[in-house]
Motif scaffolding. Structure first.
Motif, PDB file in Angstrom:
ATOM      1  N   GLU A 103       0.828  -1.200   0.000  1.00  0.00           N
ATOM      2  CA  GLU A 103       0.000   0.000   0.000  1.00  0.00           C
ATOM      3  C   GLU A 103       0.871   1.263   0.000  1.00  0.00           C
ATOM      4  N   VAL A 104       1.886   1.250   0.875  1.00  0.00           N
ATOM      5  CA  VAL A 104       2.790   2.403   0.949  1.00  0.00           C
ATOM      6  C   VAL A 104       3.462   2.621  -0.412  1.00  0.00           C
ATOM      7  N   ALA A 105       3.864   1.526  -1.034  1.00  0.00           N
ATOM      8  CA  ALA A 105       4.507   1.626  -2.351  1.00  0.00           C
ATOM      9  C   ALA A 105       3.582   2.315  -3.352  1.00  0.00           C
ATOM     10  N   ARG A 106       2.297   2.004  -3.256  1.00  0.00           N
ATOM     11  CA  ARG A 106       1.330   2.636  -4.174  1.00  0.00           C
ATOM     12  C   ARG A 106       1.256   4.146  -3.939  1.00  0.00           C
ATOM     13  N   TRP A 107       1.172   4.570  -2.658  1.00  0.00           N
ATOM     14  CA  TRP A 107       1.123   6.020  -2.373  1.00  0.00           C
ATOM     15  C   TRP A 107       2.370   6.691  -2.912  1.00  0.00           C
ATOM     16  N   LEU A 108       3.512   6.019  -2.657  1.00  0.00           N
ATOM     17  CA  LEU A 108       4.776   6.638  -3.040  1.00  0.00           C
ATOM     18  C   LEU A 108       4.862   6.805  -4.554  1.00  0.00           C
ATOM     19  N   ARG A 109       4.435   5.783  -5.267  1.00  0.00           N
ATOM     20  CA  ARG A 109       4.509   5.860  -6.734  1.00  0.00           C
ATOM     21  C   ARG A 109       3.690   7.025  -7.260  1.00  0.00           C
ATOM     22  N   SER A 110       2.536   7.263  -6.594  1.00  0.00           N
ATOM     23  CA  SER A 110       1.668   8.333  -7.103  1.00  0.00           C
ATOM     24  C   SER A 110       2.131   9.716  -6.635  1.00  0.00           C
ATOM     25  N   SER A 111       3.137   9.765  -5.733  1.00  0.00           N
ATOM     26  CA  SER A 111       3.560  11.066  -5.184  1.00  0.00           C
ATOM     27  C   SER A 111       4.431  11.863  -6.144  1.00  0.00           C
ATOM     28  N   GLY A 112       5.074  11.174  -7.064  1.00  0.00           N
ATOM     29  CA  GLY A 112       5.955  11.876  -7.993  1.00  0.00           C
ATOM     30  C   GLY A 112       7.333  12.182  -7.418  1.00  0.00           C
ATOM     31  N   THR A 113       7.557  11.891  -6.135  1.00  0.00           N
ATOM     32  CA  THR A 113       8.882  12.101  -5.523  1.00  0.00           C
ATOM     33  C   THR A 113       9.762  10.890  -5.854  1.00  0.00           C
TER      34      THR A 113
END
Ligand code: GDP
Length: 451
Positions: A103-113
């Motif tokens: 789940e965290v990986a998904r948020w991170l991917r969508s963050s653009g950072t």
């Protein structure tokens, strides 16, 4: 310009705090740390192999109700990632990938950072399946790491460097403006006491054969007026005084070597005083070598020049013998002085200050790597046994003395002659003169790095 910021992201217990503490080191004490206050994040000034950055640790979920954890974590993670130049996403290679990690990986991917995936607790075989699972997160190859054992720092550095190296102008070393800590060492009767008295302009030290004079202090502070008329503070280390204080009757092969060793602990620059009426002796080379081995800046002065005979052949003879006898560096400054008349002392101090400046010099990672590319292009590294050595980056880990780390594949196999080539080339490029320069090889441990 603000410092680049790294956010450490990951579910509870993967090892975020251990890494945070390692990167922040003793400066942790400066972090706002109030007991009893629940914090969801900590921030600190971190340093990785000499490159400074700001770090945010999103810890503080450790006693969280598992049901509410993802929500709270998400808020914190998103806030931290928004501020960060790069997110360091940490997983536990021993535990493997959990649904929360995904789940965290998904948020991170969508963050653009930009994201660096760090597989912690990677020491030993038990971590291998977890490292392979981590590849499926779609965040690139994980960097195997062990925050606890301090393994993988080089690989982490390589992964982070593109995001944290801002080419800041090299900062002046804050210590550099403090008093010059100077020690004068040499064989008995070389004229050390006479020289120090001459420098400070008073008979503070008793010269000659009288022994047993006690002095209160082993450091003498005074100011020297340089050639531009500036007053420059100097702290002279009085090694003979230190010996008396220690009240130890060392039966070691030579008192002067023992004195030199003590002085080395305190001094930034060590002046090795030779007696021009006696020339260079083995003992002198031993002291010089020790000073350099210990990473101190060395200046050599031929004293009693007022009574030297055949001055120029004496000077050239000593110069040649030094370059031959000192295995580590050629070209250690050699000056002529007379403690009796004071001649040459100003130049000696000027050179001592310049030497400290080189010894304290910091080179930016950008400058270093521009030099490095040219250096390996001009003289490519060998391929012992057909194995290609691939050096990648150089960074300055510390100053005083200047110390560098070379990263890359199999760089530990580089022959000594190639190391010497690099050090000498660096010496020339960055004007290090004859101060000790250290270069440590840090081979990549990354198993995905198969070149
Ligand atoms: P230390 O044991 O190294 O501290 O040596 P001292 O300072 O006690 O000096 C030893 C002897 O050398 C003394 O007799 C000094 O007067 C003499 N001396 C020191 N410096 C000079 C110098 O520059 N020229 C001459 N001619 N004699 C010196």
């Amino acid at each position: 310009m603000s410092r680049p910021t790294v956010a450490i992201i990951g579910r509870p217990n993967v090892g975020k705090s251990t890494l945070f503490n390692r990167l922040v080191g003793k400066r942790l004490a400066l972090v706002d740390d109030q007991p009893g206050v629940t914090r969801d994040r900590r921030e600190g000034d971190a340093d990785l192999l000499g490159v400074p950055f700001r770090i945010i640790d999103t810890a503080g979920f450790e006693d969280e109700d598992p049901a509410s954890l993802p929500g709270r974590m998400r808020v914190q993670t998103e806030a931290a990632v928004r501020e960060a130049d790069v997110a360091l996403f940490m997983i536990d290679a021993r535990a493997g990938i959990t649904p929360l990690d995904e789940e965290v990986a998904r948020w991170l991917r969508s963050s653009g950072t930009p994201i660096v995936l760090l597989a912690n607790k990677a020491e030993g075989r038990a971590a291998e399946p977890g490292i392979h699972e981590a590849m499926a997160l779609g965040l690139g190859d994980p960097v195997p790491f062990s925050a606890e054992h301090g393994e993988g720092i080089g690989d982490l550095f390589e992964a982070l460097l593109p995001f944290i190296d801002r080419e800041e102008e090299a900062e002046d070393d804050p210590d550099e403006e403090g008093p010059l800590k100077l020690a004068v060492v040499g064989r008995p009767n070389a004229g050390k006491s006479t020289l120090i008295n001459r420098m400070i302009g008073q008979d503070r030290l008793i010269t000659g054969p009288e022994a047993g004079i006690t002095r209160d202090s082993i450091a003498i502070d005074y100011e020297w007026e340089d050639f531009e008329g500036n007053m420059r503070p100097i702290r002279l280390i009085d090694t003979a005084g230190m010996r008396k204080r220690a009240k130890v009757q060392e039966k070691l092969e030579s008192m002067s070597v023992v004195d030199a060793l003590r002085a080395i602990d305190f001094a930034e620059v060590v002046v090795l005083l030779l007696d021009a009426t006696r020339g260079l002796e083995v003992q002198d080379l031993k002291i010089a070598d020790k000073v350099l081995q210990e990473g101190r800046a060395l200046v050599i002065a031929l004293n009693k020049w007022d009574v030297a005979e055949n001055a120029s052949s004496l000077f050239n003879g000593v110069k040649g013998a030094l370059d031959e006898g000192l295995a580590q560096v050629k070209g250690v400054p050699l000056l002529t002085v007379s403690a009796a008349t004071g001649k040459g002392l100003d130049t000696l101090l000027k050179v001592a200050f310049e030497t400290r400046e080189a010894w304290s010099r910091r080179i930016t990672t950008g400058q270093l790597n521009r030099w490095f590319e040219r250096a390996i292009e001009a003289n490519p590294p060998p391929a012992p046994g057909g194995k290609r050595i691939k050096p990648r980056y150089v960074t300055q880990a510390k100053t005083r003395p200047p110390s560098f780390i070379l990263f890359g594949t199999r760089v530990d196999l580089l022959p000594k002659s190639y190391e010497r080539y690099l050090v000498n080339s660096m010496r020339k490029e960055f004007d290090f003169g004859a101060v000790p320069v250290r270069l440590t090889m840090r081979p990549s441990k990354n198993p995905f790095d198969r070149e």
